[in-house]
Design a protein around this motif. Sequence first.
Motif, short mmCIF file in Angstrom:
data_model
loop_
_atom_site.label_atom_id
_atom_site.label_comp_id
_atom_site.label_asym_id
_atom_site.label_seq_id
_atom_site.Cartn_x
_atom_site.Cartn_y
_atom_site.Cartn_z
N UNK A 5 37.64 48.43 29.79
CA UNK A 5 38.31 47.18 29.45
C UNK A 5 39.18 46.71 30.60
N UNK A 6 39.90 47.62 31.24
CA UNK A 6 40.73 47.25 32.40
C UNK A 6 39.87 46.65 33.51
N UNK A 7 38.73 47.28 33.79
CA UNK A 7 37.85 46.80 34.85
C UNK A 7 37.31 45.40 34.52
N UNK A 8 36.86 45.24 33.27
CA UNK A 8 36.30 43.95 32.87
C UNK A 8 37.37 42.88 32.84
N UNK A 9 38.56 43.21 32.34
CA UNK A 9 39.65 42.22 32.28
C UNK A 9 40.03 41.75 33.69
N UNK A 10 40.10 42.67 34.64
CA UNK A 10 40.44 42.29 36.01
C UNK A 10 39.39 41.34 36.58
N UNK A 11 38.11 41.59 36.28
CA UNK A 11 37.05 40.70 36.75
C UNK A 11 37.16 39.32 36.11
N UNK A 12 37.55 39.27 34.84
CA UNK A 12 37.68 37.99 34.14
C UNK A 12 38.87 37.19 34.67
N UNK A 13 39.95 37.84 35.01
CA UNK A 13 41.09 37.12 35.62
C UNK A 13 40.65 36.49 36.94
N UNK A 14 39.89 37.24 37.74
CA UNK A 14 39.36 36.67 38.98
C UNK A 14 38.44 35.50 38.69
N UNK A 15 37.62 35.62 37.66
CA UNK A 15 36.70 34.54 37.31
C UNK A 15 37.46 33.28 36.91
N UNK A 16 38.55 33.44 36.17
CA UNK A 16 39.36 32.29 35.78
C UNK A 16 39.97 31.61 37.00
N UNK A 17 40.48 32.41 37.92
CA UNK A 17 41.05 31.84 39.15
C UNK A 17 39.97 31.11 39.96
N UNK A 18 38.78 31.68 39.99
CA UNK A 18 37.67 31.03 40.70
C UNK A 18 37.36 29.67 40.09
N UNK A 19 37.30 29.60 38.77
CA UNK A 19 37.02 28.33 38.11
C UNK A 19 38.08 27.28 38.44
N UNK A 20 39.33 27.69 38.44
CA UNK A 20 40.40 26.76 38.81
C UNK A 20 40.20 26.22 40.22
#
Length: 244
Positions: A5-20
């Motif tokens: 979950x930690x690994x996936x959550x970190x990837x999702x935070x990066x994905x959100x920043x990328x979208x912005x």
Amino acid sequence: MEQHTQTARAALIEASDLLDSLMPKLDALRTDVELKADDTPVTAADLLVQQKLETLLRARLPDLTFVGEEESAGWEAEPTGWVAVVDPIDGTENFASSLVEWGTAISIFHTGVHSASMITLPELRRRIITGDTLAYAQSRIAGFSSGMNQTLVDRIAQAPQARIYGAAVYNFFGVVTGRLASFTNPVGAYSWDVLAGLSLAREHNCEVFVDDEPYDGRYLEPGRRYRVEVHHRYDRHPRQGSLG
């Protein structure tokens, strides 16, 4: 928090920043629209977002199976290892019409078990990622899918207040945060439309049904439609009463 979950959550935070960071490009691509075989629109922005997200997630999650709405191949009904299910732009019709009710949905599984999900509404600067703490609103409004059948028409007629927003991700954000009392799609939607929202709804104590059965968090096979219904349970939050 469990390691996957930690690994996936970190990837999702990066994905959100990328979208912005992509928003200026996406805004410029709104009118670059084609119709797919099912008469639904796809824009150049959909394709760009999917490509960028696939590159990022493959770099963060080894041997990833990537299941995206646009131009995917190699889907696995029984996933092994990391699997990411992605709707790059949910609510493309809204997006292409310069409406703000659209977003991106990503759900990540490891060996068939949910690890983390995200729904994000970039133009509204709102997102929910697994592990977030939320402040819940309270509503009696029922959200409904834009695909119509007689069941949906009947349910709308019975609702005290009804809304059709044209984007599952927007409806899921609403019901998870309590801005909507419920979200119902009796017509059916694909796994990339609903997996992230369903997973986050379970995480935040909503009542969640898929094909009229309680949803247990399982991976949903791509390429087929699922009927979904989610109810926000206001009585499950401390010091917040039910609307009855």
